[in-house]
Design a protein around this motif. Sequence first.
Motif, PDB file in Angstrom:
ATOM      1  N   ALA A  90      53.188  38.392  31.461  1.00  0.00           N
ATOM      2  CA  ALA A  90      52.404  39.394  32.186  1.00  0.00           C
ATOM      3  C   ALA A  90      52.986  39.450  33.599  1.00  0.00           C
ATOM      4  CB  ALA A  90      50.931  39.001  32.223  1.00  0.00           C
ATOM      5  N   PRO A  91      53.795  40.443  33.908  1.00  0.00           N
ATOM      6  CA  PRO A  91      54.535  40.435  35.177  1.00  0.00           C
ATOM      7  C   PRO A  91      53.647  40.705  36.386  1.00  0.00           C
ATOM      8  CG  PRO A  91      54.877  42.512  34.043  1.00  0.00           C
ATOM      9  CD  PRO A  91      54.087  41.643  33.098  1.00  0.00           C
ATOM     10  N   ILE A  92      53.996  40.083  37.495  1.00  0.00           N
ATOM     11  CA  ILE A  92      53.353  40.401  38.769  1.00  0.00           C
ATOM     12  C   ILE A  92      53.897  41.739  39.268  1.00  0.00           C
ATOM     13  CG2 ILE A  92      53.062  39.678  41.174  1.00  0.00           C
ATOM     14  CD1 ILE A  92      53.532  36.776  40.081  1.00  0.00           C
ATOM     15  N   GLY A 164      44.420  50.813  41.556  1.00  0.00           N
ATOM     16  CA  GLY A 164      44.916  49.447  41.457  1.00  0.00           C
ATOM     17  C   GLY A 164      46.242  49.204  42.159  1.00  0.00           C
ATOM     18  N   ALA A 165      46.737  47.991  42.002  1.00  0.00           N
ATOM     19  CA  ALA A 165      47.924  47.523  42.716  1.00  0.00           C
ATOM     20  C   ALA A 165      49.113  48.468  42.545  1.00  0.00           C
ATOM     21  CB  ALA A 165      48.303  46.127  42.232  1.00  0.00           C
ATOM     22  N   PRO A 166      49.797  48.809  43.636  1.00  0.00           N
ATOM     23  CA  PRO A 166      50.933  49.734  43.580  1.00  0.00           C
ATOM     24  C   PRO A 166      52.080  49.263  42.694  1.00  0.00           C
ATOM     25  CG  PRO A 166      50.174  49.489  45.843  1.00  0.00           C
ATOM     26  CD  PRO A 166      49.459  48.452  45.032  1.00  0.00           C
ATOM     27  N   TRP A 208      45.244  43.695  43.564  1.00  0.00           N
ATOM     28  CA  TRP A 208      43.876  43.846  43.062  1.00  0.00           C
ATOM     29  C   TRP A 208      42.905  42.962  43.873  1.00  0.00           C
ATOM     30  CZ3 TRP A 208      43.312  47.448  39.181  1.00  0.00           C
ATOM     31  CH2 TRP A 208      44.486  47.805  38.499  1.00  0.00           C
ATOM     32  N   SER A 209      43.186  42.787  45.143  1.00  0.00           N
ATOM     33  CA  SER A 209      42.459  41.836  45.984  1.00  0.00           C
ATOM     34  C   SER A 209      41.054  42.328  46.324  1.00  0.00           C
ATOM     35  CB  SER A 209      43.238  41.605  47.281  1.00  0.00           C
ATOM     36  OG  SER A 209      42.435  41.003  48.266  1.00  0.00           O
ATOM     37  N   ASN A 210      40.040  41.499  46.019  1.00  0.00           N
ATOM     38  CA  ASN A 210      38.680  41.908  46.390  1.00  0.00           C
ATOM     39  C   ASN A 210      38.515  41.943  47.904  1.00  0.00           C
ATOM     40  OD1 ASN A 210      37.733  39.160  47.224  1.00  0.00           O
ATOM     41  ND2 ASN A 210      37.856  38.711  45.056  1.00  0.00           N
ATOM     42  N   GLN A 211      39.253  41.083  48.625  1.00  0.00           N
ATOM     43  CA  GLN A 211      39.188  41.084  50.085  1.00  0.00           C
ATOM     44  C   GLN A 211      39.734  42.385  50.664  1.00  0.00           C
ATOM     45  OE1 GLN A 211      37.706  38.802  52.091  1.00  0.00           O
ATOM     46  NE2 GLN A 211      38.120  40.244  53.764  1.00  0.00           N
ATOM     47  N   LYS A 212      40.876  42.831  50.146  1.00  0.00           N
ATOM     48  CA  LYS A 212      41.458  44.093  50.625  1.00  0.00           C
ATOM     49  C   LYS A 212      40.557  45.272  50.259  1.00  0.00           C
ATOM     50  CE  LYS A 212      46.241  42.428  50.333  1.00  0.00           C
ATOM     51  NZ  LYS A 212      46.400  42.227  51.783  1.00  0.00           N
ATOM     52  N   ALA A 213      39.932  45.210  49.077  1.00  0.00           N
ATOM     53  CA  ALA A 213      39.010  46.275  48.668  1.00  0.00           C
ATOM     54  C   ALA A 213      37.794  46.303  49.598  1.00  0.00           C
ATOM     55  CB  ALA A 213      38.573  46.060  47.224  1.00  0.00           C
ATOM     56  N   GLN A 214      37.288  45.120  49.939  1.00  0.00           N
ATOM     57  CA  GLN A 214      36.145  45.047  50.848  1.00  0.00           C
ATOM     58  C   GLN A 214      36.497  45.623  52.218  1.00  0.00           C
ATOM     59  OE1 GLN A 214      34.352  41.166  51.196  1.00  0.00           O
ATOM     60  NE2 GLN A 214      33.075  41.745  52.914  1.00  0.00           N
ATOM     61  N   GLU A 215      37.676  45.273  52.707  1.00  0.00           N
ATOM     62  CA  GLU A 215      38.105  45.775  54.009  1.00  0.00           C
ATOM     63  C   GLU A 215      38.232  47.294  53.995  1.00  0.00           C
ATOM     64  OE1 GLU A 215      41.705  43.637  54.644  1.00  0.00           O
ATOM     65  OE2 GLU A 215      40.696  41.736  55.121  1.00  0.00           O
ATOM     66  N   ALA A 239      37.529  42.919  40.188  1.00  0.00           N
ATOM     67  CA  ALA A 239      37.844  42.289  41.468  1.00  0.00           C
ATOM     68  C   ALA A 239      37.664  43.290  42.612  1.00  0.00           C
ATOM     69  CB  ALA A 239      39.267  41.727  41.461  1.00  0.00           C
ATOM     70  N   VAL A 240      38.191  44.490  42.416  1.00  0.00           N
ATOM     71  CA  VAL A 240      38.019  45.551  43.420  1.00  0.00           C
ATOM     72  C   VAL A 240      36.545  45.903  43.560  1.00  0.00           C
ATOM     73  CG1 VAL A 240      38.529  47.967  43.956  1.00  0.00           C
ATOM     74  CG2 VAL A 240      40.356  46.457  43.145  1.00  0.00           C
ATOM     75  N   ALA A 241      35.844  46.007  42.430  1.00  0.00           N
ATOM     76  CA  ALA A 241      34.419  46.336  42.460  1.00  0.00           C
ATOM     77  C   ALA A 241      33.630  45.308  43.264  1.00  0.00           C
ATOM     78  CB  ALA A 241      33.864  46.431  41.040  1.00  0.00           C
ATOM     79  N   TYR A 242      33.981  44.041  43.117  1.00  0.00           N
ATOM     80  CA  TYR A 242      33.276  42.979  43.841  1.00  0.00           C
ATOM     81  C   TYR A 242      33.466  43.141  45.351  1.00  0.00           C
ATOM     82  CZ  TYR A 242      31.323  38.369  44.793  1.00  0.00           C
ATOM     83  OH  TYR A 242      30.531  37.341  45.247  1.00  0.00           O
ATOM     84  N   GLY A 243      34.679  43.513  45.768  1.00  0.00           N
ATOM     85  CA  GLY A 243      34.923  43.777  47.181  1.00  0.00           C
ATOM     86  C   GLY A 243      34.123  44.958  47.683  1.00  0.00           C
TER      87      GLY A 243
END
Length: 357
Positions: A90-92, A164-166, A208-215, A239-243
Motif C-alpha cells: 500500500a504505497p505512501i 484526500g491526500a494529493p 489524510w492528517s486530522n490535524q491539518k483538516a482541523q486547521e 481521519a479528516v472527519a475527526y479533524g
Amino acid sequence: MKKLYGVLFLAAILFISACGGGNGGKRHFVGVSMPTKDLERWSVDGDNLERQLEKLGYKVSVQYAQNDVSAQISQIENLITLGADILIIAPIDGEALTPVLKEAAEKNIKVIAYDRLIKNTPDVDYYVTFDNYQVGVLQGRIIEKALGLDKGAKGPFNVEIFSGAPDDNNAYYFFSGAMSVLQPYIDKGIILTPSRQVGWPKYGIEQWSNQKAQERMTDILSAFYTSKKVDAVLSPNDAVAYGVISALKGAGYAPGDAKKPFPVITGQDADKVNVQAILHDEQTATIFKDTRVLAQRAVNITKAIFDGGTPEVNDTKTYNNNVKIVPSYLCAPVTVYKETVKPALIDSGYYKESDIK
C-alpha cells in the motif's frame, strides 16, 4: 549401517518436502508494506493480511513506514534482499516506487498493489481495492439525502468540500465520485461553498492528517462563517472527519444546538472513534470498507500465484497507472449510519460492542 543411513536420509527428505509445501523445503515468503500505524485502518489491514497469510503456512513480514516515503522504499528493498516471493504494497506515494519495483521484477517477485494504485511502472501485477469512485458517490449521497436534496429541497445550503491526500490516487476517485452527485446542485446554486476551496489535489489534506483538516476547517470557519452556519461537510475519510469535528466543536457547534447544530459530515473507514461520533450524532455516516474482505482478496491472489493458477480479477479496464492497465479486484463499500452500526459492524464481527462504547 549404510542401509540405515539411507533410510534415515530418505525420511528426512520426505519430512522437509512435506513441511515445505512442495517448495523445495522453502516456505513461501510474502513481504507486506503498509504506509503507517498512525491511521487505524492500516494497522487493521496489516493484522488481517498477516493472520490470513500465516494461516496458509506462508512466512510473512509486515512493515510500516510511518508515512515516510524513503523509509517505505528502504523497507521494500530489505524485503527483496530477504528473499520475498511476493510483495503486497500500500504505497505512501503512488509514484515513488518505480526504481525499487524494477529491482523486484528483476528477481521475478510479483507485486500486488493494496488499496492504493502504484503508478508509472510496468512492475505491478495486480491491484486489490474497493470501488473507490463508488465510495465517493456514496459520500455524496449521504449529503444529498440528509439535506433533502433528493426530495427537492432548494436551500441554498452551505457545504464545504474536503478531499484526500494529493499523492494518493484513490483521493481522485473519492472526490470525482462525490462531485458527480453534488456538482449538479452546485451548478443550480442549491449548494454554495463560501470558502470557494473546491478541488483535488489543490485542496487535498496531506497525509489524510486530522490535524491539518482541523486547521483548515478552523480557518474556514473564522474567515467565512462569522454570520452563517455550515450545513454539510464532505469529508473523504474518518481521519479528516475527526479533524473537522474538532474544529466545529471549537467554534461552538454541538449536536441538536438551536443556533449551531452539527452539520452533515461524511467519512470513510469506520474508525472506532468515528463510529462513536456517529452514535453521538457528531458524524452523519461513514463508508465501511471491510478490510477483512480486502485482505482476503489479496491473499487469494497470492495463493493463486503460488499455486500456479490464474488470480481472480473483476476489472481490467479502469486502473491505468500511466504505463499499463493493472488487473484489479474491486470490493463493494457499504454506507453505515447510526441505525446500521450494529448490523454492519457488530453483528458482522468487525467490532465488539465494547470497542465503540
